[in-house]
Scaffold this motif. Structure first.
Motif, PDB file in Angstrom:
ATOM      1  N   PRO A  26       6.370  -6.746  14.071  1.00 18.31           N
ATOM      2  CA  PRO A  26       5.456  -5.940  12.933  1.00 18.31           C
ATOM      3  C   PRO A  26       6.218  -5.883  11.700  1.00 18.31           C
ATOM      4  N   GLN A  27       4.973  -6.116  10.054  1.00 17.40           N
ATOM      5  CA  GLN A  27       5.956  -6.037   9.156  1.00 17.40           C
ATOM      6  C   GLN A  27       5.327  -4.321   8.860  1.00 17.40           C
ATOM      7  N   GLN A  28       5.854  -2.703   8.741  1.00 22.19           N
ATOM      8  CA  GLN A  28       5.359  -2.141   8.696  1.00 22.19           C
ATOM      9  C   GLN A  28       4.658  -1.735   7.509  1.00 22.19           C
ATOM     10  N   GLN A  29       4.286  -1.470   6.967  1.00 24.24           N
ATOM     11  CA  GLN A  29       3.685  -1.095   5.262  1.00 24.24           C
ATOM     12  C   GLN A  29       3.062   0.630   4.908  1.00 24.24           C
ATOM     13  N   PHE A  30       2.843   1.259   4.710  1.00 23.17           N
ATOM     14  CA  PHE A  30       2.479   2.033   4.615  1.00 23.17           C
ATOM     15  C   PHE A  30       1.885   2.323   3.682  1.00 23.17           C
ATOM     16  N   ALA A  31       0.729   3.077   3.800  1.00 25.59           N
ATOM     17  CA  ALA A  31      -0.421   3.603   2.759  1.00 25.59           C
ATOM     18  C   ALA A  31      -0.258   4.482   2.094  1.00 25.59           C
ATOM     19  N   TYR A  32       0.709   4.118   0.956  1.00 26.03           N
ATOM     20  CA  TYR A  32       0.878   5.054  -0.086  1.00 26.03           C
ATOM     21  C   TYR A  32      -0.597   5.655  -0.774  1.00 26.03           C
ATOM     22  N   THR A  33      -1.316   4.516  -1.211  1.00 34.34           N
ATOM     23  CA  THR A  33      -2.246   4.880  -2.174  1.00 34.34           C
ATOM     24  C   THR A  33      -3.564   4.096  -1.875  1.00 34.34           C
ATOM     25  N   THR A  34      -4.536   5.088  -1.933  1.00 33.60           N
ATOM     26  CA  THR A  34      -6.152   5.137  -1.149  1.00 33.60           C
ATOM     27  C   THR A  34      -6.739   3.587  -2.252  1.00 33.60           C
ATOM     28  N   GLY A  35      -6.531   2.456  -1.350  1.00 32.20           N
ATOM     29  CA  GLY A  35      -7.635   1.468  -2.127  1.00 32.20           C
ATOM     30  C   GLY A  35      -7.035   0.283  -2.737  1.00 32.20           C
ATOM     31  N   LYS A  36      -5.493   0.572  -1.692  1.00 33.11           N
ATOM     32  CA  LYS A  36      -4.775   0.061  -2.747  1.00 33.11           C
ATOM     33  C   LYS A  36      -4.021  -0.826  -1.199  1.00 33.11           C
ATOM     34  N   ASN A  37      -3.802  -2.443  -0.716  1.00 35.36           N
ATOM     35  CA  ASN A  37      -3.544  -3.070   0.212  1.00 35.36           C
ATOM     36  C   ASN A  37      -1.881  -3.679  -0.335  1.00 35.36           C
ATOM     37  N   GLY A  38      -0.991  -3.160   0.704  1.00 32.01           N
ATOM     38  CA  GLY A  38       0.617  -3.387   0.185  1.00 32.01           C
ATOM     39  C   GLY A  38       0.608  -4.509   0.956  1.00 32.01           C
ATOM     40  N   SER A  39      -0.342  -4.555   2.191  1.00 32.84           N
ATOM     41  CA  SER A  39       0.178  -5.946   4.047  1.00 32.84           C
ATOM     42  C   SER A  39      -0.150  -6.936   3.022  1.00 32.84           C
ATOM     43  N   ASP A  40      -1.132  -6.809   2.003  1.00 30.34           N
ATOM     44  CA  ASP A  40      -1.258  -8.421   1.354  1.00 30.34           C
ATOM     45  C   ASP A  40      -0.541  -9.100   0.858  1.00 30.34           C
ATOM     46  N   ILE A  41       0.261  -7.989  -0.038  1.00 29.94           N
ATOM     47  CA  ILE A  41       1.034  -8.363  -1.520  1.00 29.94           C
ATOM     48  C   ILE A  41       2.603  -8.693   0.100  1.00 29.94           C
ATOM     49  N   ALA A  42       2.575  -8.316   0.775  1.00 32.67           N
ATOM     50  CA  ALA A  42       4.463  -8.248   1.844  1.00 32.67           C
ATOM     51  C   ALA A  42       3.748  -9.796   2.243  1.00 32.67           C
ATOM     52  N   LEU A  43       2.539 -10.036   2.716  1.00 29.26           N
ATOM     53  CA  LEU A  43       2.551 -11.279   3.646  1.00 29.26           C
ATOM     54  C   LEU A  43       2.076 -12.483   2.427  1.00 29.26           C
ATOM     55  N   VAL A  44       1.882 -11.919   0.929  1.00 32.62           N
ATOM     56  CA  VAL A  44       1.915 -13.343   0.315  1.00 32.62           C
ATOM     57  C   VAL A  44       3.561 -14.048  -0.026  1.00 32.62           C
ATOM     58  N   ILE A  45       4.259 -12.624  -0.157  1.00 33.63           N
ATOM     59  CA  ILE A  45       5.513 -12.678  -0.512  1.00 33.63           C
ATOM     60  C   ILE A  45       6.786 -13.010   0.453  1.00 33.63           C
TER      61      ILE A  45
END
Length: 215
Positions: free
Chosen positions: A64-83
């Motif tokens: 698992p690659q944990q990505q906390f949702a710090y801001t509503t409406g922003k998906n940091g998981s997608d960015i982490a996957l792309v990187i």
């Protein structure tokens, strides 16, 4: 001898846009393509929403690659996957990528990987936008994976009725013999069903002459 690149696959799962129910069928299908050397899943596992995924991570050796949702409406998981995908791509160690998502945001990622001469296998629902499906070398609908797994599962709802012993037929035979007034037949059959030695006096009489009995 080094392992061929085509057998090495990087499996990247978008937990927000993939159901954990496909996991079994997903990795069975991937095994037909090559070896899933990297297995990563991206999402916020701190809440209850992705708990079904968290419960099966160990079973399939998914990291698992944990990505906390710090801001509503922003998906940091997608960015982490792309990187991560770009880092793995430029490592030159993989001959294919498996992108598990129904999100069209990964369309450009799939296209960029293919530009590098690396195969991209997409896995998503039938609602996946055409842009992402066409960007992949091959796209597999996850609904089909669920059907394949269900077809192999045994039907536990149908219980097999156990066979009854031969002695269970004795009451019916007795009733029949009583109606036919041939009691000795019923007794002989009962001895046979229970494995008792038959008495010499017990014998099955010859059929009655209907003409003489009518007199």
């Amino acid at each position: 001898m080094p392992e061929p690149l085509s057998a090495r696959l990087a499996v990247l799962i978008d937990a927000d846009n993939a159901s954990p129910r496909i996991a079994d069928g997903l990795f069975e299908e991937i095994a037909k393509i090559g070896e899933a050397s990297v297995r990563r899943i991206y999402g916020d596992f701190s809440g209850p929403r992705l708990k079904p995924w968290a419960d099966i991570l160990a079973k399939h050796a998914i990291i698992p690659q944990q990505q906390f949702a710090y801001t509503t409406g922003k998906n940091g998981s997608d960015i982490a996957l792309v990187i991560d995908a770009m880092d793995l791509l430029h490592s030159g160690r993989f001959g294919g990528f498996c992108l598990v998502s129904s999100d069209s945001d990964f369309t450009r990622l799939a296209g960029r990987i293919r530009e590098q001469g690396v195969d991209v296998f997409g896995f998503g629902e039938q609602k996946t936008p055409e842009s992402f499906r066409q960007a992949c070398c091959r796209f597999i609908y996850t609904e089909n994976l669920l059907q394949e797994v269900s077809a192999r599962e045994p039907d536990s709802g149908k219980a097999t009725k156990p066979l009854r012993p031969p002695t269970a037929a004795v009451p019916l035979l007795r009733k029949f013999c009583h109606r036919s007034r041939v009691r000795t037949v019923g007794l002989a059959l009962e001895c046979w069903a229970n494995g008792w030695p038959a008495s010499p006096q017990i014998s099955i009489p010859a059929p009655m002459d209907t003409a003489s009995s009518a007199i």
